[in-house]
Structure formats: structure tokens, C-alpha cells
Design a protein around this motif. Structure first.
Motif, PDB file in Angstrom:
ATOM      1  N   VAL A  15       7.443  -3.969   0.436  1.00 22.08           N
ATOM      2  CA  VAL A  15       6.350  -4.882   0.103  1.00 22.08           C
ATOM      3  C   VAL A  15       6.785  -5.800  -1.029  1.00 22.08           C
ATOM      4  O   VAL A  15       7.334  -5.351  -2.044  1.00 22.08           O
ATOM      5  CB  VAL A  15       5.081  -4.104  -0.310  1.00 22.08           C
ATOM      6  N   ALA A  72       4.905  -8.338  -3.482  1.00 22.14           N
ATOM      7  CA  ALA A  72       3.554  -8.676  -3.919  1.00 22.14           C
ATOM      8  C   ALA A  72       3.603  -9.853  -4.893  1.00 22.14           C
ATOM      9  O   ALA A  72       4.347  -9.822  -5.874  1.00 22.14           O
ATOM     10  CB  ALA A  72       2.894  -7.478  -4.585  1.00 22.14           C
ATOM     11  N   ALA A  84       1.472  -0.020  -3.776  1.00 20.67           N
ATOM     12  CA  ALA A  84       1.123  -1.172  -2.947  1.00 20.67           C
ATOM     13  C   ALA A  84      -0.388  -1.363  -2.895  1.00 20.67           C
ATOM     14  O   ALA A  84      -0.887  -2.496  -2.965  1.00 20.67           O
ATOM     15  CB  ALA A  84       1.696  -0.999  -1.544  1.00 20.67           C
ATOM     16  N   CYS A 118       0.169  -9.341  -0.617  1.00 24.74           N
ATOM     17  CA  CYS A 118       1.270  -8.447  -0.264  1.00 24.74           C
ATOM     18  C   CYS A 118       1.929  -8.905   1.034  1.00 24.74           C
ATOM     19  O   CYS A 118       1.294  -8.927   2.089  1.00 24.74           O
ATOM     20  CB  CYS A 118       0.763  -7.008  -0.133  1.00 24.74           C
TER      21      CYS A 118
END
Length: 248
Positions: A102, A104, A223, A233
Motif C-alpha cells: 500500500v 498512502a 493501512a 491508499c
């Protein structure tokens, strides 16, 4: 420049600082951080640090350079992970999917309220961070070297006089990289990391940053915390070369 490109460049700069610190501290292995025709490459040869060996910055204009970079002699047998953002097709022939990460990204606007329980860390930060990571060996050496850098801002959550969680931040132009976050096992699930997130966003905004970036494992608590804090994200597909008789 897109937010994703700005985020990847800032992460690359942060990794460059970390690898230089690790090399200076005598962490095992060889490190190299470089750019190749717009692609961003990182090499760490110790097997314990294999997660660092990556190629990022893959975009339509840089994609043609991926095969040449993967064949570069600098890798010396290391198979880097190629990271693509929100792309489901392999960026080069011979690559197979190897999970997901991920990326972000958060555009800074209103300043969150600072937390009275979050303090700038003078001493003890690395001990709390490593205890929260529950790691040791080469990885712990790398993390410790990185977070002793003077460019790293260090924060602790302190409850009843006891540090229970740690998180770090670096500033790269107008982009803040939020990294190095952990909570002691006995104190998890009590909101320490959301407090550290909000506090660092406030510090980043006060420092003149317009963007904050962080990375996390897909599906992790980290996350989820980033999403709740207002981060967008992005899925980062991970790709590696297939093992075979013609591959090292």
C-alpha cells in the motif's frame, strides 16, 4: 508532477538516507540507491533486507526502461521487486505477481489538533521502536541506523510517564515521509498510532509540507489507520522475475 510520483520520489530519498546510514554503521551487505531513466532503484544485498531491493517509479513513460534496469549488472544476482501503482499487468516480460503493498498519500489541508501525549523523543526512541517491531539481527541494525539520523524527527506516545509507541518522520522538500512506527505489544489496540499519525500530520503542515506519504502492508492495521486518517491508499502490485534455469 502527480502526487504518486512526488510520493515515490520522497520515499526514494528517505531510503537513500537510510541506506547511507546503514552502510556507515557497518550493517551487513552492500547498498546502492540510484535512478535509471526515471525509474527508482534500491539494492540491499543481505538476504534479511531483501524487502529493500526494489524498482519503483514505473509509469507509461518509464516502463520501456524496466527490462534494461532489471538486467543491469549492479544487481549482482539479487532479484529486485518491481512495484507498480494500481496496475494489474506486469511491467515487463517474465515477471510474476508477488503480492501487494500500500502506498498512502495525503494532501495536507487543515491542521489536526496536536496530541498532548505525543512528545518529541530525545532518548529511548530506538529502544521503543525495536521493541514494538519485535525484530532483531540485521533488520534491527538497519532500523536503528536509519532512525539515529539527524534528519529524522522522532516522536513517542507517553502514558503515565511510560513510552508505549514510537513513530518517525522526515521532510523532503514539500513532502513528509511518515515511517518507522510501532507500538509495544502490551499497549496495542489503544489508539497510539492514530495519535501519532495526527500529530505528525500537524508537524508536517507546520513545516510547510503539502503532501504526506506512508507505506503499509495490504490489509494491515496500519493501512486501516492511514485510511481513517484521510490518506488515499493506492494498491502497489509487487512483481518479481520467475526463477528458472536462465535466471539467477
Amino acid at each position: 508532477m502527480s502526487d504518486v510520483r512526488a510520493a515515490e520520489l520522497a520515499l526514494h530519498q528517505r531510503t537513500g538516507l537510510a541506506c547511507a546510514a546503514a552502510a556507515a554503521a557497518g550493517v551487513p551487505g552492500r547498498f546502492r540507491v540510484w535512478e535509471h531513466e526515471g525509474l527508482l532503484a534500491v539494492l540491499a544485498t543481505d538476504p534479511a533486507l531483501a524487502f529493500l531491493s526494489t524498482v519503483s517509479g514505473v509509469a507509461p513513460e518509464t516502463r520501456p526502461a524496466v527490462p534494461g534496469l532489471l538486467d543491469a549488472p549492479e544487481w549482482d544476482g539479487v532479484r529486485p521487486t518491481v512495484l507498480t501503482t494500481d496496475v494489474d499487468a506486469p511491467p515487463a516480460a517474465g515477471l510474476v505477481r508477488a503480492g501487494e503493498r500500500v502506498l498512502a498519500v495525503h494532501r495536507l489541508g487543515e491542521r489536526p489538533e496536536p496530541s498532548a501525549e505525543v512528545v518529541d523523543a530525545s532518548g529511548g526512541f530506538v529502544d521503543v521502536l525495536l521493541a514494538g517491531y519485535e525484530t532483531s539481527g540485521v533488520v534491527a541494525e538497519f532500523v536503528a541506523a536509519e532512525h539515529r539520523l539527524p534528519q529524522v524527527r522522532r516522536f513517542l506516545v507517553v502514558e503515565d510517564g511510560t513510552p508505549i509507541a514510537a513513530a518517525a518522520m522526515t521532510v523532503h522538500g514539500e513532502v513528509a515521509v511518515l515511517g518507522g512506527a510501532s507500538t509495544l505489544p502490551a499497549h496495542r489496540g489503544r489508539g497510539a498510532q492514530p495519535r501519532l499519525l495526527r500529530h505528525r500530520l500537524r508537524v508536517a503542515a507546520d513545516a510547510g509540507c503539502v503532501l504526506a506519504v506512508a507505506t503499509a502492508r495490504a490489509g494491515s492495521v496500519s493501512a486501516a489507520n492511514l485510511g481513517r486518517a484521510g490518506f488515499r491508499c493506492y494498491r502497489r502490485s509487487a512483481w518479481v522475475r520467475q526463477c528458472g534455469p536462465d535466471r539467477r
